[in-house]
Motif scaffolding. Structure first.
Motif, PDB file in Angstrom:
ATOM      1  N   GLU A  20      39.440  41.593  38.800  1.00  0.00           N
ATOM      2  CA  GLU A  20      40.596  41.410  39.683  1.00  0.00           C
ATOM      3  C   GLU A  20      41.614  40.464  39.056  1.00  0.00           C
ATOM      4  OE1 GLU A  20      43.002  41.859  43.035  1.00  0.00           O
ATOM      5  OE2 GLU A  20      41.301  43.006  42.280  1.00  0.00           O
ATOM      6  N   ALA A  21      41.097  39.381  38.428  1.00  0.00           N
ATOM      7  CA  ALA A  21      42.011  38.459  37.753  1.00  0.00           C
ATOM      8  C   ALA A  21      42.724  39.139  36.592  1.00  0.00           C
ATOM      9  CB  ALA A  21      41.233  37.237  37.254  1.00  0.00           C
ATOM     10  N   SER A  22      41.984  39.972  35.835  1.00  0.00           N
ATOM     11  CA  SER A  22      42.610  40.709  34.733  1.00  0.00           C
ATOM     12  C   SER A  22      43.669  41.671  35.248  1.00  0.00           C
ATOM     13  CB  SER A  22      41.533  41.458  33.951  1.00  0.00           C
ATOM     14  OG  SER A  22      42.111  42.215  32.913  1.00  0.00           O
ATOM     15  N   ARG A  23      43.350  42.345  36.358  1.00  0.00           N
ATOM     16  CA  ARG A  23      44.331  43.275  36.941  1.00  0.00           C
ATOM     17  C   ARG A  23      45.597  42.539  37.367  1.00  0.00           C
ATOM     18  NH1 ARG A  23      46.340  44.985  41.589  1.00  0.00           N
ATOM     19  NH2 ARG A  23      45.210  43.354  42.717  1.00  0.00           N
TER      20      ARG A  23
ATOM     21  N   VAL B 237      49.247  43.286  35.907  1.00  0.00           N
ATOM     22  CA  VAL B 237      50.360  43.651  36.795  1.00  0.00           C
ATOM     23  C   VAL B 237      51.508  42.666  36.644  1.00  0.00           C
ATOM     24  CG1 VAL B 237      51.031  43.857  39.219  1.00  0.00           C
ATOM     25  CG2 VAL B 237      48.892  44.872  38.436  1.00  0.00           C
ATOM     26  N   ALA B 238      51.157  41.374  36.593  1.00  0.00           N
ATOM     27  CA  ALA B 238      52.209  40.363  36.440  1.00  0.00           C
ATOM     28  C   ALA B 238      52.932  40.525  35.101  1.00  0.00           C
ATOM     29  CB  ALA B 238      51.607  38.963  36.559  1.00  0.00           C
ATOM     30  N   LYS B 239      52.157  40.802  34.047  1.00  0.00           N
ATOM     31  CA  LYS B 239      52.762  40.994  32.735  1.00  0.00           C
ATOM     32  C   LYS B 239      53.659  42.225  32.726  1.00  0.00           C
ATOM     33  CE  LYS B 239      51.587  41.528  27.843  1.00  0.00           C
ATOM     34  NZ  LYS B 239      50.470  41.636  26.865  1.00  0.00           N
ATOM     35  N   ALA B 240      53.171  43.314  33.372  1.00  0.00           N
ATOM     36  CA  ALA B 240      53.983  44.532  33.429  1.00  0.00           C
ATOM     37  C   ALA B 240      55.275  44.296  34.203  1.00  0.00           C
ATOM     38  CB  ALA B 240      53.170  45.662  34.077  1.00  0.00           C
ATOM     39  N   LYS B 241      55.187  43.562  35.307  1.00  0.00           N
ATOM     40  CA  LYS B 241      56.393  43.258  36.080  1.00  0.00           C
ATOM     41  C   LYS B 241      57.361  42.408  35.253  1.00  0.00           C
ATOM     42  CE  LYS B 241      54.385  43.543  40.715  1.00  0.00           C
ATOM     43  NZ  LYS B 241      54.063  42.806  41.966  1.00  0.00           N
ATOM     44  N   ALA B 242      56.783  41.427  34.531  1.00  0.00           N
ATOM     45  CA  ALA B 242      57.646  40.583  33.703  1.00  0.00           C
ATOM     46  C   ALA B 242      58.318  41.397  32.597  1.00  0.00           C
ATOM     47  CB  ALA B 242      56.820  39.442  33.105  1.00  0.00           C
ATOM     48  N   GLU B 243      57.542  42.311  31.971  1.00  0.00           N
ATOM     49  CA  GLU B 243      58.131  43.144  30.919  1.00  0.00           C
ATOM     50  C   GLU B 243      59.202  44.072  31.485  1.00  0.00           C
ATOM     51  OE1 GLU B 243      54.958  45.166  29.030  1.00  0.00           O
ATOM     52  OE2 GLU B 243      54.257  43.405  27.903  1.00  0.00           O
TER      53      GLU B 243
END
Length: 327
Positions: free
Chosen positions: A191-194, A198-204
Motif C-alpha cells: 500500500e505504501a509503494s502504491r 501514485v504520488a510520483k505519477a501525479k507529480a510527473e
C-alpha cells in the motif's frame, strides 16, 4: 510420704494442664467424648475434661487453594494441559459436615475438576480453549459448588491459570502467527509503494503539464517575436518570404553556436559547409516564391470555375459575354 506427695502433685499438674487448650484464629477444633462427637470449639482458651474428652481434629477455616493439572484432548485432536486453581474454604457453620462427611477434600475436589474439564474441553477447538477459558472455570465452579456444599465446603473461585499445548503445536501456532504478521507487513508495504507510485505519477503528470504549458508559452512568444521581426524587415523593404528565410537562417546559426558552446557535445550537423547558409537562404527564397506563384494560379482557376457555374444557372438567358472581346 514425701515421694507420694510429689507424684500426686505431678499428676495433678498434668491433669490441670491437659484440661486447658487453645484454639488459633480461623480454626475450629472438634471435641469427642469416648469417641463420640461432643462439641466444636472456636478460637481462644478452651476447657475439656481430661482423659474423658479429646481433641479429634482441627479444621482450617481459611481460604485454601488447590492446583489441579489436567491433560485432555480438544475437538481438533490436540492434547493440552490445563492448570485449574480452585479456591475453597470450610463454612464455619458446617464444620461438623466437613469433618465427618468427607475425609479427603483435596481428592474429592480434584476428581470433580477432572470430570468437568474433560467434559468441556473436548467440545472446543484449541483456539476456543484459549478464548473461552472463563467458561471452563465457571463450569468447574458450578459443578464443585453443587457437590461440595453437601460436605460443608464452599467454592470461592476457580481459575484456569495455564493452558499448555504440545510443543509442536505451539511451534506451529507461532509460525502461523509469524506468517500472518508477515502478510500484514507485506500488505502495508504494498500500500505504501502504491501511494508512492501514485504520488510520483501525479507529480510527473503535473510536471509534464507545466512543462507543456511552458513550451506552449515559449513557442507563443517565439511566434510573436517572429511576427515583430518580419514587420521590422518589411519596413526596410524586405518582403515576407525573404524575411522568413533570413530568420530561419539566423536560427540555424544560433543552433550552431549553442552546439559549439558545449565542449562535451558529440553532435554532428549535416550539411555544415560554409556555403550551406547561403544555399539554404536561396533555396528557401526560391521555394517561397514558387509557392506564391502556385497559390496565385490556384486562386485564378477557382475564380474562373465559379464564373462558369454561375453562367449555367437558369437566371442567365443570354450567353455569357466574353470580357476580352467586349474590351
Amino acid at each position: 510420704m514425701g515421694t507420694t506427695l510429689v507424684i500426686l502433685l505431678v499428676i495433678g499438674l498434668f491433669v490441670l494442664f491437659s484440661s486447658f487448650f487453645t484454639v488459633r484464629q480461623q480454626t475450629a477444633v472438634i471435641i469427642e467424648r469416648f469417641g463420640k462427637f461432643q462439641s466444636i470449639r472456636q478460637s481462644g482458651l478452651q476447657l475439656k475434661i481430661p482423659i474423658i474428652d479429646r481433641v479429634a481434629g482441627r479444621m482450617n477455616l481459611k481460604i485454601q487453594q488447590l492446583d489441579v493439572i489436567i491433560e485432555t484432548k480438544t475437538k481438533d485432536n490436540v492434547f493440552v494441559k490445563l492448570k485449574v486453581s480452585v479456591q475453597f474454604m470450610v463454612v464455619k457453620e458446617t464444620v461438623y459436615d466437613a469433618f465427618y462427611k468427607l475425609e479427603y477434600a483435596h481428592d474429592q475436589i480434584t476428581s470433580y475438576v477432572f470430570d468437568v474439564v474433560r467434559a468441556e474441553v473436548p467440545k472446543m477447538k484449541l483456539d476456543d480453549v484459549f478464548e473461552r477459558k472463563d467458561d471452563i472455570a465457571i463450569a468447574v465452579k458450578r459443578e464443585l459448588n453443587e457437590a461440595m456444599t453437601t460436605y460443608g465446603y464452599t467454592i470461592i473461585n476457580t481459575l484456569v491459570t495455564d493452558i499448555d499445548p504440545d510443543i509442536q503445536v505451539k511451534n506451529a501456532m507461532n509460525r502461523i502467527n509469524a506468517a500472518d504478521r508477515e502478510k500484514t507487513v507485506a500488505e502495508f508495504e504494498a500500500e505504501a509503494s502504491r501511494i508512492r507510485i501514485v504520488a510520483k505519477a501525479k507529480a510527473e503528470a503535473e510536471s509534464k503539464r507545466l512543462q507543456g504549458q511552458g513550451i506552449a508559452d515559449q513557442r507563443r512568444e517565439i511566434a510573436r517575436g517572429l511576427v515583430e521581426s518580419v514587420d521590422v524587415l518589411n519596413r526596410v523593404g524586405i518582403n515576407s518570404q525573404e524575411a522568413s528565410a533570413l530568420i530561419v537562417v539566423t536560427q540555424h546559426y544560433d543552433t550552431l553556436q549553442a552546439i559549439g558552446a558545449d565542449s562535451n557535445s558529440n553532435l554532428i550537423l549535416l550539411p555544415n559547409s560554409p556555403q550551406a547558409g547561403s544555399e539554404m537562404l536561396n533555396n528557401m527564397v526560391a521555394s517561397f516564391s514558387a509557392s506564391n506563384q502556385v497559390g496565385e494560379m490556384m486562386k485564378k482557376g477557382n475564380k474562373k470555375k465559379i464564373k462558369k457555374e454561375d453562367y449555367t444557372t437558369p437566371e442567365y438567358l443570354e450567353p455569357p459575354i466574353d470580357e476580352e472581346n467586349e474590351d
